[in-house]
Design a protein around this motif. Structure first.
Motif, PDB file in Angstrom:
ATOM      1  N   THR A 144       0.838  -1.204   0.000  1.00 42.62           N
ATOM      2  CA  THR A 144       0.000   0.000   0.000  1.00 42.62           C
ATOM      3  C   THR A 144       0.869   1.248   0.000  1.00 42.62           C
ATOM      4  O   THR A 144       0.613   2.201  -0.752  1.00 42.62           O
ATOM      5  CB  THR A 144      -0.927   0.000   1.229  1.00 42.62           C
ATOM      6  OG1 THR A 144      -1.804  -1.125   1.154  1.00 42.62           O
ATOM      7  CG2 THR A 144      -1.754   1.280   1.277  1.00 42.62           C
ATOM      8  N   GLU A 148       1.148   4.082  -3.031  1.00 44.24           N
ATOM      9  CA  GLU A 148       0.922   5.504  -2.747  1.00 44.24           C
ATOM     10  C   GLU A 148       2.095   6.337  -3.245  1.00 44.24           C
ATOM     11  O   GLU A 148       1.910   7.432  -3.786  1.00 44.24           O
ATOM     12  CB  GLU A 148       0.713   5.705  -1.249  1.00 44.24           C
ATOM     13  CG  GLU A 148      -0.632   5.184  -0.745  1.00 44.24           C
ATOM     14  CD  GLU A 148      -0.768   5.305   0.764  1.00 44.24           C
ATOM     15  OE1 GLU A 148       0.234   5.648   1.436  1.00 44.24           O
ATOM     16  OE2 GLU A 148      -1.875   5.034   1.275  1.00 44.24           O
ATOM     17  N   ARG A 151       1.894   6.532  -7.036  1.00 44.29           N
ATOM     18  CA  ARG A 151       0.819   7.423  -7.478  1.00 44.29           C
ATOM     19  C   ARG A 151       1.225   8.892  -7.393  1.00 44.29           C
ATOM     20  O   ARG A 151       0.608   9.746  -8.037  1.00 44.29           O
ATOM     21  CB  ARG A 151      -0.446   7.184  -6.647  1.00 44.29           C
ATOM     22  CG  ARG A 151      -1.281   6.002  -7.112  1.00 44.29           C
ATOM     23  CD  ARG A 151      -2.661   6.006  -6.505  1.00 44.29           C
ATOM     24  NE  ARG A 151      -2.639   5.773  -5.079  1.00 44.29           N
ATOM     25  CZ  ARG A 151      -2.748   4.570  -4.520  1.00 44.29           C
ATOM     26  NH1 ARG A 151      -2.896   3.503  -5.276  1.00 44.29           N
ATOM     27  NH2 ARG A 151      -2.723   4.424  -3.207  1.00 44.29           N
TER      28      ARG A 151
END
Length: 233
Positions: A144, A148, A151
């Motif tokens: 995760t 992130e 992104r």
């Protein structure tokens, strides 16, 4: 809710190798192309001589991994096609839409090229090589965090220039420009939209924000110098 990560035989792979595979194909399953990838699948099964190593892995969702079950992607596609043509013959336990399974081979080839990219592989090793996970929960948390971070870049940081060669630290301008020997911290006052536009422009130039700011500051200082010289005249 964090997606469950299946480990099994793949658990001996290093954390950064898990991340390198699970983030390929935009983090989606190679086979169905729409569900989040939560496990590594041996494209060529170990039972058929497939290697238990990163270049034989593709990201897959749990459902497709179980459905494929010990077949190569090509064999699975052939079985799905036969099941579509002759549903009563028992070539498969259930059907997949032709527009989905006909793209499996192409997606496998594309994702294997992506995973084999040396620059991409180096980026994951340098950024996440020190990470360690003991269980699927810890792996999910690291995954995760990695997603992130990715992104946050309009395009892949491993495509930007390097400041130099190093096997210990990343020197890509996009993400690690602060390693530059001339790096200095500068605060800029911008509106949210201005900053977003600035980041897009810089990334499209494949540069680092600091590199562009340095140029702007040097231009500013050069202009001040010209003004001073003109005033003195």
């Amino acid at each position: 809710m964090v997606d469950k990560i299946r480990r099994g035989e793949r658990g001996k792979q290093k954390t950064w190798q898990w991340l390198m595979v699970l983030t390929a194909q935009r983090g989606l399953c190679t086979y169905c192309g729409r569900s989040p990838a939560t496990t590594l699948d041996h494209e060529k099964p170990v039972t058929e001589g497939g290697a238990d190593i990163w270049w034989n892995f593709v990201p897959a969702c749990d459902d497709c991994n179980r459905w494929k079950k010990g077949r190569t992607a090509k064999r699975w596609v052939a079985n799905l096609d036969l099941h579509h043509r002759y549903p009563k013959a028992g070539f498969a336990t259930r059907a997949m839409r032709p527009e989905v399974y006909t793209g499996i081979t192409r997606r496998v080839e594309r994702v294997q090229r992506e995973i084999a990219d040396t620059d991409r592989r180096e980026w994951f090793r340098l950024h996440y090589g020190s990470e360690r996970h003991r269980n699927k929960t810890e792996l999910s948390e690291i995954l995760t965090r990695c997603k992130e971070e990715l992104r946050g870049y309009p395009h892949h940081p491993w495509r930007t220039p390097k400041l130099g060669a190093s096997r210990r630290v990343c020197t890509r301008l996009m993400c690690c420009g602060y390693h530059h020997p001339k790096a200095k911290w500068v605060t800029a006052f911008l509106e949210g939209g201005e900053y977003d536009a600035f980041r897009r422009a810089v990334f499209n130039e494949r540069a680092h924000e600091g590199d562009v700011l340095g140029r702007l500051i040097r231009d500013y200082l050069a202009g001040k110098g010209r003004d001073r010289d003109g005033g003195a005249a």
